[in-house]
Design an enzyme around this catalytic site. Structure first.
Site, PDB file in Angstrom:
ATOM      1  N   HIS A  54       0.834  -1.211   0.000  1.00 24.04           N
ATOM      2  CA  HIS A  54       0.000   0.000   0.000  1.00 24.04           C
ATOM      3  C   HIS A  54       0.865   1.256   0.000  1.00 24.04           C
ATOM      4  O   HIS A  54       1.204   1.786   1.063  1.00 24.04           O
ATOM      5  CB  HIS A  54      -0.936  -0.029   1.210  1.00 24.04           C
ATOM      6  CG  HIS A  54      -2.042   0.973   1.153  1.00 24.04           C
ATOM      7  ND1 HIS A  54      -3.276   0.747   1.698  1.00 24.04           N
ATOM      8  CD2 HIS A  54      -2.116   2.212   0.627  1.00 24.04           C
ATOM      9  CE1 HIS A  54      -4.062   1.792   1.503  1.00 24.04           C
ATOM     10  NE2 HIS A  54      -3.369   2.706   0.853  1.00 24.04           N
ATOM     11  N   HIS A  56       1.437   5.212  -2.192  1.00 24.57           N
ATOM     12  CA  HIS A  56       0.941   6.180  -3.184  1.00 24.57           C
ATOM     13  C   HIS A  56       2.164   6.909  -3.733  1.00 24.57           C
ATOM     14  O   HIS A  56       2.681   7.814  -3.076  1.00 24.57           O
ATOM     15  CB  HIS A  56      -0.010   7.177  -2.520  1.00 24.57           C
ATOM     16  CG  HIS A  56      -1.257   6.558  -1.948  1.00 24.57           C
ATOM     17  ND1 HIS A  56      -2.437   6.469  -2.637  1.00 24.57           N
ATOM     18  CD2 HIS A  56      -1.502   5.982  -0.740  1.00 24.57           C
ATOM     19  CE1 HIS A  56      -3.366   5.891  -1.883  1.00 24.57           C
ATOM     20  NE2 HIS A  56      -2.817   5.571  -0.718  1.00 24.57           N
ATOM     21  N   PHE A  57       2.655   6.499  -4.901  1.00 25.26           N
ATOM     22  CA  PHE A  57       3.861   7.132  -5.457  1.00 25.26           C
ATOM     23  C   PHE A  57       3.526   8.307  -6.383  1.00 25.26           C
ATOM     24  O   PHE A  57       4.413   8.904  -6.963  1.00 25.26           O
ATOM     25  CB  PHE A  57       4.765   6.091  -6.135  1.00 25.26           C
ATOM     26  CG  PHE A  57       5.660   5.356  -5.155  1.00 25.26           C
ATOM     27  CD1 PHE A  57       5.635   5.637  -3.791  1.00 25.26           C
ATOM     28  CD2 PHE A  57       6.552   4.388  -5.595  1.00 25.26           C
ATOM     29  CE1 PHE A  57       6.467   4.969  -2.893  1.00 25.26           C
ATOM     30  CE2 PHE A  57       7.388   3.719  -4.712  1.00 25.26           C
ATOM     31  CZ  PHE A  57       7.346   4.006  -3.360  1.00 25.26           C
ATOM     32  N   ASN A  88      -5.246   6.401  -7.020  1.00 21.47           N
ATOM     33  CA  ASN A  88      -5.769   7.771  -6.944  1.00 21.47           C
ATOM     34  C   ASN A  88      -4.758   8.800  -7.455  1.00 21.47           C
ATOM     35  O   ASN A  88      -4.445   9.768  -6.784  1.00 21.47           O
ATOM     36  CB  ASN A  88      -6.226   8.104  -5.521  1.00 21.47           C
ATOM     37  CG  ASN A  88      -5.142   7.899  -4.485  1.00 21.47           C
ATOM     38  OD1 ASN A  88      -4.184   7.164  -4.708  1.00 21.47           O
ATOM     39  ND2 ASN A  88      -5.265   8.549  -3.348  1.00 21.47           N
ATOM     40  N   GLU A 138      -6.813   0.506  -3.971  1.00 24.19           N
ATOM     41  CA  GLU A 138      -7.765   0.417  -2.921  1.00 24.19           C
ATOM     42  C   GLU A 138      -9.086   0.943  -3.461  1.00 24.19           C
ATOM     43  O   GLU A 138      -9.152   2.022  -4.044  1.00 24.19           O
ATOM     44  CB  GLU A 138      -7.300   1.173  -1.655  1.00 24.19           C
ATOM     45  CG  GLU A 138      -7.014   2.665  -1.859  1.00 24.19           C
ATOM     46  CD  GLU A 138      -6.562   3.354  -0.576  1.00 24.19           C
ATOM     47  OE1 GLU A 138      -7.368   3.524   0.370  1.00 24.19           O
ATOM     48  OE2 GLU A 138      -5.373   3.721  -0.529  1.00 24.19           O
ATOM     49  N   HIS A 172     -10.801   0.464   1.143  1.00 26.51           N
ATOM     50  CA  HIS A 172     -10.757   1.546   2.142  1.00 26.51           C
ATOM     51  C   HIS A 172     -12.183   1.705   2.671  1.00 26.51           C
ATOM     52  O   HIS A 172     -13.046   2.245   1.986  1.00 26.51           O
ATOM     53  CB  HIS A 172     -10.258   2.845   1.497  1.00 26.51           C
ATOM     54  CG  HIS A 172     -10.220   4.013   2.450  1.00 26.51           C
ATOM     55  ND1 HIS A 172      -9.172   4.914   2.480  1.00 26.51           N
ATOM     56  CD2 HIS A 172     -11.086   4.438   3.403  1.00 26.51           C
ATOM     57  CE1 HIS A 172      -9.412   5.838   3.405  1.00 26.51           C
ATOM     58  NE2 HIS A 172     -10.565   5.572   3.980  1.00 26.51           N
ATOM     59  N   ASP A 299       0.633   2.609   3.622  1.00 21.14           N
ATOM     60  CA  ASP A 299      -0.213   3.694   3.114  1.00 21.14           C
ATOM     61  C   ASP A 299       0.636   4.953   2.950  1.00 21.14           C
ATOM     62  O   ASP A 299       0.185   6.068   3.260  1.00 21.14           O
ATOM     63  CB  ASP A 299      -1.422   3.930   4.029  1.00 21.14           C
ATOM     64  CG  ASP A 299      -2.483   4.817   3.375  1.00 21.14           C
ATOM     65  OD1 ASP A 299      -2.396   5.053   2.158  1.00 21.14           O
ATOM     66  OD2 ASP A 299      -3.386   5.268   4.108  1.00 21.14           O
ATOM     67  N   HIS A 303       2.527  14.257   0.972  1.00 15.87           N
ATOM     68  CA  HIS A 303       2.061  15.576   0.539  1.00 15.87           C
ATOM     69  C   HIS A 303       3.154  16.549   0.960  1.00 15.87           C
ATOM     70  O   HIS A 303       3.864  16.292   1.940  1.00 15.87           O
ATOM     71  CB  HIS A 303       0.749  15.954   1.239  1.00 15.87           C
ATOM     72  CG  HIS A 303      -0.383  15.018   0.967  1.00 15.87           C
ATOM     73  ND1 HIS A 303      -1.095  15.010  -0.204  1.00 15.87           N
ATOM     74  CD2 HIS A 303      -0.928  14.033   1.728  1.00 15.87           C
ATOM     75  CE1 HIS A 303      -2.042  14.076  -0.165  1.00 15.87           C
ATOM     76  NE2 HIS A 303      -1.950  13.453   1.000  1.00 15.87           N
TER      77      HIS A 303
HETATM   78  N1  LIG Z   1      -4.605   7.687   3.735  1.00  9.64           N
HETATM   79  C1  LIG Z   1      -4.711   8.952   3.412  1.00  9.64           C
HETATM   80  O1  LIG Z   1      -5.047   9.771   4.270  1.00  9.64           O
HETATM   81  N2  LIG Z   1      -4.447   9.422   2.169  1.00  9.64           N
HETATM   82  C2  LIG Z   1      -4.190   8.650   1.002  1.00  9.64           C
HETATM   83  C3  LIG Z   1      -5.431   8.025   0.438  1.00  9.64           C
HETATM   84  C4  LIG Z   1      -5.956   6.871   1.252  1.00  9.64           C
HETATM   85  O2  LIG Z   1      -5.300   5.848   1.398  1.00  9.64           O
HETATM   86  O3  LIG Z   1      -7.081   6.964   1.755  1.00  9.64           O
HETATM   87  C5  LIG Z   1      -3.562   9.557  -0.058  1.00  9.64           C
HETATM   88  O4  LIG Z   1      -3.442   9.120  -1.226  1.00  9.64           O
HETATM   89  O5  LIG Z   1      -3.157  10.685   0.245  1.00  9.64           O
HETATM   90 ZN   LIG Z   2      -7.186   4.585   1.971  1.00  8.68          ZN
HETATM   91 ZN   LIG Z   3      -4.019   4.585   0.647  1.00  4.94          ZN
END
Ligand SMILES: NC(=O)N[C@@H](CC(=O)O)C(=O)O
Ligand SMILES: [Zn+2]
Ligand SMILES: [Zn+2]
Length: 434
Positions: A54, A56-57, A88, A138, A172, A299, A303
């Site tokens: 899990h 997010h790159f 996403n 997810e 999720h 996860d 940011h």
């Molecule tokens: N977990 C988070 O708060 N943010 C994740 C998205 C997600 O996994 O819900 C994201 O892509 O920023």
């Molecule tokens: Zn999530």
């Molecule tokens: Zn996530």
């Protein structure tokens, strides 16, 4: 490559030879071959590389937060040899074309990778599922970063499509109808590190997660699909998913941080699902230690500082974590909270088994040579400055951790911390080759 004198997770001291990307031989004593690269692992512990299902790159679309180059280097430096990216991004990975576009970015990866396919109102299952998708997910049952929340009917459609394509589904699960809107109406919340981020935990209630997990498990049972519940933040949700025969993951931040830490973190501690009370955190830790929870995944949701410094209700949700997961868990081993074999299972053996990566997750002959070498006698404080993610902050600043010395992907050293943070990029491969 010949790694000599390494301690394995079960305590045996062994020499380990890799050849053509695999672990070729493990024995008490092996002699080096002419021209063979050797690594002296005396006093060090050899672990299977972590599989983080899990992350997010952020590419395509949000390369200012993270790129495949920076994210995968951060993974390698944290002992992670396989990552699974989430959908996403911009465009969202919901059709074949978007999947192909993301594959081109992922070709820069220093570590092996899987690419998940996502579901929204515009998704095209036919083209998407004709690609080598790691899992469907997810699947957002509520809006989070990227606003990909879907309704029940579409979730049922997604479950049916995944059952037919025989791919796993990760979910999720939070129910927006059970968020406490009165919290949001009552308080401006403040900004950045000064925000009252506890309001986020009050707003996105524990009940909203627990009931959404129950409903998702029921829908999955109805469709004949075993779902994997992403980032469970409450012991109740983890217990329910386990009892329903589903698998679950817990993140390092839900395992190690609680609402008590939010005073200091402010909006930097805002994520979905949110951080819970210290009492729930302790119970969740027990469920991780006792095997109720199947695996740890980060996860990793970077940011920028500037983005996180906004007002509580406007700041984006998510924290980075791919580089600090294994180091923090190894510190738990040093402190006696988890055994080394349990950590090996949580970060490597179990994710490999759950997601059918049959040649990964163990240091054993015939398995892929995805490895990391660590010194359990040597811990250092986490410092954002020393991490490799593009977002230059961490919610774990100052905590003790055991950072890897060396990380090997498919038999090649991709990260050498002993040689001044040297990386080899671009060697990672899609673990679901068609
Ligand atoms: N977990 C988070 O708060 N943010 C994740 C998205 C997600 O996994 O819900 C994201 O892509 O920023
Ligand atoms: Zn999530
Ligand atoms: Zn996530």
């Amino acid at each position: 490559m010949l790694i000599t004198g390494a301690e394995l997770p079960d305590g045996r001291i062994r020499d380990v030879r890799t050849d053509e990307g695999r672990i070729a031989e493990i024995a008490e004593s092996l002699h080096s071959l002419p021209n063979e690269e050797t690594v002296d692992a005396d006093g060090l512990t050899l672990l299977p590389g972590a599989i983080d299902v899990h992350v997010h790159f952020r590419q395509p679309g949000h390369g200012h937060k993270e790129t495949w180059a920076t994210g995968s280097r951060s993974a390698a430096a944290g002992g992670v040899t396989t990552v699974v990216d989430q959908p996403n991004t911009s465009p969202p990975t919901v059709d074949g074309e978007a999947f192909d576009e993301k594959s081109e970015f992922a070709a820069n990866s220093a570590v092996n990778f899987g690419l998940n396919g996502g579901v929204n109102d515009d998704w095209d299952p036919d083209s998407l599922l004709s690609r080598p998708v790691f899992a469907l997910g997810e699947v957002f049952l509520v809006d989070s970063t990227g606003d990909m929340g879907i309704d029940e009917a579409r979730f049922e459609g997604a479950l049916a499509a995944a059952a037919e394509a025989e791919i796993p589904v990760t979910v999720h699960a939070e129910d927006a109808d059970l968020f406490d809107e009165s919290v949001r109406e009552a308080d401006a919340g403040g900004t950045g590190e000064d925000a009252n981020a506890d309001l986020w935990s009050q707003y996105r209630t524990a009940t909203a997660e627990i009931e959404a997990v129950e409903a998702a498990c029921e829908a999955a049972r109805g469709a004949g699909v075993d779902i994997h519940v992403a980032h469970t933040s409450t012991p109740e949700a983890a217990e329910h998913a386990d009892a329903a025969g589903m698998s679950t993951e817990v993140t390092p931040h839900h395992l190690l941080l609680s609402r008590d830490d939010l005073d200091e973190l402010g909006t930097f501690g805002r994520m979905n699902p949110p951080i819970r009370s210290e009492a729930r955190r302790e119970e969740l830790y027990e469920r991780v230690a006792d095997g109720t929870v199947d695996l740890i995944a980060t996860d990793h949701a970077p940011h920028t500082r500037e983005e996180k410094e906004a007002g509580l209700w406007d700041a984006p949700s998510g924290v980075p974590g791919v580089e600090t997961m294994l180091p923090l868990l190894l510190q738990e081993v040093r402190d006696g909270g988890l055994t080394l074999e349990r950590v090996r299972d949580l970060i490597a053996a179990n994710p490999a088994e759950r997601f059918s990566l049959d040649s990964k997750g163990r240091v054993a002959e015939g398995y892929d040579a995805d490895l990391t070498l660590v010194d359990l006698d040597d811990s250092d404080p986490v410092q954002a400055d020393a991490l490799h993610t593009k977002c230059d902050w961490t919610p774990f600043e100052g905590r003790e951790a055991v950072f890897p010395e060396l990380t090997v992907v498919d038999g090649t050293v991709v990260y050498d911390g002993r040689a001044g943070d040297r990386f080899t990029a671009g060697l990672g491969e899609n673990v679901r080759q068609p």
